[in-house]
Write a protein that holds these residues in place. Structure first.
Motif, PDB file in Angstrom:
ATOM      1  N   ASN A 220     -27.111   7.517 -13.085  1.00 26.51           N
ATOM      2  CA  ASN A 220     -26.831   7.480 -11.826  1.00 26.51           C
ATOM      3  C   ASN A 220     -25.402   6.896 -11.224  1.00 26.51           C
ATOM      4  O   ASN A 220     -24.912   5.323 -11.426  1.00 26.51           O
ATOM      5  N   ILE A 221     -24.663   7.873 -11.401  1.00 24.51           N
ATOM      6  CA  ILE A 221     -22.790   7.267 -10.949  1.00 24.51           C
ATOM      7  C   ILE A 221     -21.985   7.916  -9.604  1.00 24.51           C
ATOM      8  O   ILE A 221     -22.955   8.735  -9.181  1.00 24.51           O
ATOM      9  N   ALA A 222     -22.164   6.471  -9.153  1.00 25.34           N
ATOM     10  CA  ALA A 222     -21.193   7.283  -8.008  1.00 25.34           C
ATOM     11  C   ALA A 222     -20.085   7.526  -8.474  1.00 25.34           C
ATOM     12  O   ALA A 222     -18.951   6.723  -8.795  1.00 25.34           O
ATOM     13  N   ILE A 223     -18.835   8.630  -7.637  1.00 23.74           N
ATOM     14  CA  ILE A 223     -17.819   8.381  -8.095  1.00 23.74           C
ATOM     15  C   ILE A 223     -16.715   8.927  -7.135  1.00 23.74           C
ATOM     16  O   ILE A 223     -17.735   9.846  -5.499  1.00 23.74           O
ATOM     17  N   PHE A 224     -16.022   9.499  -6.500  1.00 18.64           N
ATOM     18  CA  PHE A 224     -15.435   9.473  -5.608  1.00 18.64           C
ATOM     19  C   PHE A 224     -14.207  11.024  -5.822  1.00 18.64           C
ATOM     20  O   PHE A 224     -14.083  11.565  -7.041  1.00 18.64           O
ATOM     21  N   LEU A 225     -13.886  12.002  -4.455  1.00 22.96           N
ATOM     22  CA  LEU A 225     -12.658  12.966  -5.412  1.00 22.96           C
ATOM     23  C   LEU A 225     -11.816  12.419  -4.834  1.00 22.96           C
ATOM     24  O   LEU A 225     -11.229  11.823  -4.196  1.00 22.96           O
ATOM     25  N   SER A 226     -11.283  12.709  -5.441  1.00 22.84           N
ATOM     26  CA  SER A 226      -9.575  12.467  -5.534  1.00 22.84           C
ATOM     27  C   SER A 226      -8.781  12.743  -4.601  1.00 22.84           C
ATOM     28  O   SER A 226      -9.008  13.956  -4.183  1.00 22.84           O
ATOM     29  N   PHE A 227      -7.994  12.363  -4.143  1.00 25.14           N
ATOM     30  CA  PHE A 227      -6.969  11.948  -2.489  1.00 25.14           C
ATOM     31  C   PHE A 227      -5.798  11.467  -2.979  1.00 25.14           C
ATOM     32  O   PHE A 227      -6.222  11.013  -3.358  1.00 25.14           O
ATOM     33  N   ASP A 228      -4.584  11.997  -2.260  1.00 27.79           N
ATOM     34  CA  ASP A 228      -3.909  11.448  -2.399  1.00 27.79           C
ATOM     35  C   ASP A 228      -3.170  10.998  -3.320  1.00 27.79           C
ATOM     36  O   ASP A 228      -2.752   9.886  -3.231  1.00 27.79           O
ATOM     37  N   GLY A 229      -3.219  12.032  -4.507  1.00 32.34           N
ATOM     38  CA  GLY A 229      -2.311  10.996  -5.600  1.00 32.34           C
ATOM     39  C   GLY A 229      -3.096  10.676  -6.740  1.00 32.34           C
ATOM     40  O   GLY A 229      -2.951  10.214  -7.511  1.00 32.34           O
ATOM     41  N   GLU A 230      -4.031  10.355  -6.569  1.00 31.25           N
ATOM     42  CA  GLU A 230      -5.628   9.465  -6.884  1.00 31.25           C
ATOM     43  C   GLU A 230      -5.666  10.261  -8.194  1.00 31.25           C
ATOM     44  O   GLU A 230      -5.870  11.140  -8.406  1.00 31.25           O
TER      45      GLU A 230
ATOM     46  N   THR B 232     -14.051   3.398  -8.414  1.00 30.33           N
ATOM     47  CA  THR B 232     -14.445   2.824  -7.173  1.00 30.33           C
ATOM     48  C   THR B 232     -12.640   3.226  -6.916  1.00 30.33           C
ATOM     49  O   THR B 232     -11.712   2.989  -7.866  1.00 30.33           O
ATOM     50  N   PRO B 233     -12.642   4.180  -6.320  1.00 28.37           N
ATOM     51  CA  PRO B 233     -10.860   3.910  -6.001  1.00 28.37           C
ATOM     52  C   PRO B 233     -10.164   3.210  -5.354  1.00 28.37           C
ATOM     53  O   PRO B 233     -10.145   1.248  -4.832  1.00 28.37           O
ATOM     54  N   LEU B 234      -8.759   3.640  -6.191  1.00 31.22           N
ATOM     55  CA  LEU B 234      -8.559   2.074  -5.208  1.00 31.22           C
ATOM     56  C   LEU B 234      -6.762   2.506  -5.497  1.00 31.22           C
ATOM     57  O   LEU B 234      -6.463   3.605  -6.081  1.00 31.22           O
ATOM     58  N   VAL B 235      -5.962   1.838  -4.458  1.00 33.30           N
ATOM     59  CA  VAL B 235      -4.145   1.799  -3.887  1.00 33.30           C
ATOM     60  C   VAL B 235      -3.466   1.159  -5.371  1.00 33.30           C
ATOM     61  O   VAL B 235      -3.035   1.764  -6.274  1.00 33.30           O
ATOM     62  N   ALA B 236      -4.383   0.182  -5.236  1.00 38.74           N
ATOM     63  CA  ALA B 236      -3.208  -0.961  -6.571  1.00 38.74           C
ATOM     64  C   ALA B 236      -5.062  -2.708  -7.435  1.00 38.74           C
ATOM     65  O   ALA B 236      -5.217  -2.509  -6.141  1.00 38.74           O
ATOM     66  N   PHE B 237      -3.964  -2.744  -8.288  1.00 39.18           N
ATOM     67  CA  PHE B 237      -4.742  -3.663  -8.637  1.00 39.18           C
ATOM     68  C   PHE B 237      -3.901  -4.778  -9.338  1.00 39.18           C
ATOM     69  O   PHE B 237      -2.895  -4.271  -9.787  1.00 39.18           O
TER      70      PHE B 237
ATOM     71  N   ARG C 252       0.652  -1.612   0.177  1.00 40.87           N
ATOM     72  CA  ARG C 252       0.145   0.320  -0.109  1.00 40.87           C
ATOM     73  C   ARG C 252       0.734   1.333  -0.024  1.00 40.87           C
ATOM     74  O   ARG C 252       0.202   2.188  -1.404  1.00 40.87           O
ATOM     75  N   GLN C 253       1.610   1.530   0.823  1.00 45.37           N
ATOM     76  CA  GLN C 253       2.536   2.712   0.544  1.00 45.37           C
ATOM     77  C   GLN C 253       3.595   2.880  -0.696  1.00 45.37           C
ATOM     78  O   GLN C 253       4.065   3.593  -0.855  1.00 45.37           O
ATOM     79  N   ILE C 254       4.155   1.511  -0.875  1.00 49.98           N
ATOM     80  CA  ILE C 254       5.257   1.310  -2.251  1.00 49.98           C
ATOM     81  C   ILE C 254       4.117   2.087  -3.235  1.00 49.98           C
ATOM     82  O   ILE C 254       4.315   2.877  -4.074  1.00 49.98           O
ATOM     83  N   ILE C 255       2.746   1.025  -3.355  1.00 54.45           N
ATOM     84  CA  ILE C 255       1.806   2.011  -5.204  1.00 54.45           C
ATOM     85  C   ILE C 255       1.692   3.580  -4.326  1.00 54.45           C
ATOM     86  O   ILE C 255       1.760   4.207  -5.235  1.00 54.45           O
ATOM     87  N   ARG C 256       1.247   3.804  -3.383  1.00 60.60           N
ATOM     88  CA  ARG C 256       0.792   5.200  -3.086  1.00 60.60           C
ATOM     89  C   ARG C 256       2.148   5.910  -3.300  1.00 60.60           C
ATOM     90  O   ARG C 256       2.087   6.652  -3.990  1.00 60.60           O
ATOM     91  N   GLN C 257       3.097   5.738  -3.336  1.00 61.42           N
ATOM     92  CA  GLN C 257       4.364   6.273  -3.040  1.00 61.42           C
ATOM     93  C   GLN C 257       4.269   6.964  -4.898  1.00 61.42           C
ATOM     94  O   GLN C 257       5.272   7.511  -5.420  1.00 61.42           O
ATOM     95  N   LYS C 258       4.737   5.511  -5.193  1.00 64.59           N
ATOM     96  CA  LYS C 258       4.390   5.373  -7.246  1.00 64.59           C
ATOM     97  C   LYS C 258       3.652   6.119  -7.930  1.00 64.59           C
ATOM     98  O   LYS C 258       4.029   6.985  -8.620  1.00 64.59           O
TER      99      LYS C 258
END
Length: 181
Positions: A41-51, A120-125, A4-10
């Motif tokens: 009807n579409i759900a989305i997220f507001l960007s956070f932490d480099g998304e 759907t937000p994701l850190v890695a996939f 999680r930390q590695i991919i967020r940093q990337k």
């Protein structure tokens, strides 16, 4: 460091140019996506932490006359999400994680089963559609019955977030689609 930390940093280390090119490709994939074109009807997220920057997606969806919904942490069941209609006039407040979300107005809540698409937000996939989120399990709980609810979950990410294989748990939800570049 864990994955999680590695991919967020990337993700945070992408140059503005790399980020812009990837986001343009993702925006085009969204514009060309048949199910998104047909959804109401579409759900989305507001960007956070480099998304991926989702504001251009939201503005595109509004131009296409879609109803856009943002997640908020449920006030009475804090392990679950509620979805609130988001308009250009919505007031945003920071939640306990520092993420902007609409102020709760019960008149703006939609039952999640009435959503057509949940970005759907994701850190890695990985290639199998498994995702690693921020660790709260909010989207795994939300999407546990997405097929029965007739919701299409679509992950959004950068190519640098793709890993060979995530170790998944029985409660982890496989996303049928992930849009990335």
């Amino acid at each position: 460091m864990n994955i999680r930390q590695i991919i967020r940093q990337k993700r945070r280390q992408l140059s503005p140019h790399e980020r812009q090119i990837a986001q343009q490709r993702i925006y085009q994939k969204i514009a060309d996506h048949t199910a998104i074109g047909q959804a109401k009807n579409i759900a989305i997220f507001l960007s956070f932490d480099g998304e991926i920057e989702t504001k251009p997606i939201i503005e595109y969806l509004w131009q296409q006359n879609k109803s856009v919904y943002l997640p908020i942490i449920h006030p009475f069941v804090p392990t679950h999400l509620l979805f609130i209609q988001y308009t250009p006039y919505s007031q945003l407040i920071k939640n306990k994680y520092g993420i902007l979300e609409p102020a709760l107005n019960v008149l703006d809540v939609i039952p999640h089963q009435k959503l057509d698409i949940v970005f759907t937000p994701l850190v890695a996939f990985d290639d199998r559609g498994y995702r690693l989120g921020m660790g709260g399990g909010f989207y795994d709980r939300l999407l546990a019955n997405y097929k029965a609810d007739q919701i299409l979950p679509i992950g959004l990410g950068f190519a640098c977030q793709k890993v060979q294989q995530l170790s998944n748990q029985p409660w982890d939800i496989q996303l049928p689609q992930i849009i990335y570049a």
